[in-house]
Design an enzyme around this catalytic site. Structure first.
Site, short mmCIF file in Angstrom:
data_model
loop_
_atom_site.label_atom_id
_atom_site.label_comp_id
_atom_site.label_asym_id
_atom_site.label_seq_id
_atom_site.Cartn_x
_atom_site.Cartn_y
_atom_site.Cartn_z
N LYS A 71 -119.80 11.24 29.20
CA LYS A 71 -120.55 10.51 30.23
C LYS A 71 -119.90 10.55 31.61
O LYS A 71 -120.59 10.43 32.62
CB LYS A 71 -120.74 9.05 29.80
CG LYS A 71 -121.69 8.89 28.62
CD LYS A 71 -121.95 7.43 28.32
CE LYS A 71 -122.94 7.27 27.18
NZ LYS A 71 -123.29 5.86 26.92
N GLY A 133 -115.50 -1.31 27.79
CA GLY A 133 -115.50 0.14 27.58
C GLY A 133 -116.74 0.75 28.18
O GLY A 133 -117.34 0.19 29.10
#
Length: 293
Positions: A71, A133
């Site tokens: 990502k 996270g």
């Protein structure tokens, strides 16, 4: 659906990738909306992002979803980021517009879109988010877009604690939402802040084993029916946190809604059309139950 020379291609890029429910969601949506398109899963290892980005342009791929661990690694190969992707420096959705690749992040917005669909009004509310996270950061940043007044973020005191604190300070100055970082070791402070929160979100993987709680049971004992508890885990469909919250009369949700709505936002970003969320949700639930038999 019959594929031909005009079929658009979309994909899911991750490692591993073949477990993904995204092909089910998007191919069903293309079929329901009568869009000539196909969505495939691509398990990429080792990653060569320059080649992948070039392939987007050369092959004319219309778009893709990106999952862990890529990502952030994909960003240097994109032409543009949406404001919400810039805010967390991560993408989960890519759109190809005549060779120009734009990255977006729909994860956090997906959770809040699900809450909105359930009738939970976020404006002016206080939330506690467990974990900072990848999923946690997306949810934290999206909180400002949905006008929450205060967000408590609980995090372990590890090597990224100071970095997260600095990021939250930046968010605080960029938005009208107040963010405060809490140390998991400060149980008394967390207990007090939880009682102030109308929304509790577990953005960690604690509970996937169907045994552990993300906070101590003594802290969670103060949960009440005025609070909404959201666990982003969807396998199992009911985690120990959700079982405990339901026993305290809380409104509850697992991560199916977040999975559904992040996909719906990506689908709309690509096609300009809404996802048939009712049909897709039914298909998701059926597939998850099939996998757990």
């Amino acid at each position: 659906m019959e594929f031909n020379g005009n079929t658009e291609l979309y994909g899911f890029i991750a490692h591993p990738a073949h477990h993904s429910l995204s092909p089910l969601m998007h191919n069903l949506s293309f079929q329901k909306r009568k869009i000539n398109a196909c969505y495939l899963a691509f398990d990429i290892q080792p990653p060569n992002f320059a080649t992948i980005a070039a392939s987007f342009r050369a092959w004319g791929l219309s778009g893709a979803n990106v999952s862990m661990p890529y990502k952030q690694q994909f960003i240097p190969y994109l032409d543009e980021l949406t404001p919400r992707a810039q805010r967390i420096n991560a993408v989960n959705t890519i759109k190809n517009t005549q060779g120009r690749l734009t990255g977006d992040s729909t994860d956090g917005a997906g959770l809040f879109a699900d809450l909105k669909a359930r009738g939970f009004k976020t404006h002016g509310k206080t939330a506690m988010i467990l974990g900072a996270g990848g999923a946690g950061r997306a949810i934290i940043a999206a909180a400002a877009d949905y006008n929450l007044q205060k967000v408590f973020v609980c995090k372990r005191p590890n090597q990224t604690f100071a970095q997260t604190a600095a990021w939250l300070e930046t968010l605080k100055h960029q938005t009208e939402t107040d963010f405060e970082l809490l140390n998991y070791q400060d149980s008394e402070k967390i207990a007090t802040c939880l009682q102030e929160s109308e929304l509790l979100v577990n953005a960690t993987n604690v509970g996937m084993d169907q045994q552990h709680l993300p906070l101590a049971a003594t802290i969670l004992s103060s949960l009440s029916q005025k609070q909404f508890v959201y666990d982003i885990i969807y396998q199992p469909l009911e985690t120990p946190l959700l079982k405990l919250a339901a026993a305290h009369g809380c409104q509850c949700s697992n991560g199916i809604g977040m999975l559904l709505w992040q996909g719906a936002l990506a689908f709309e970003f690509w096609t300009g059309q809404t996802m048939p969320v009712t049909s897709v949700k039914q298909a998701l639930l059926a597939e998850i139950r099939r996998r757990t038999i």
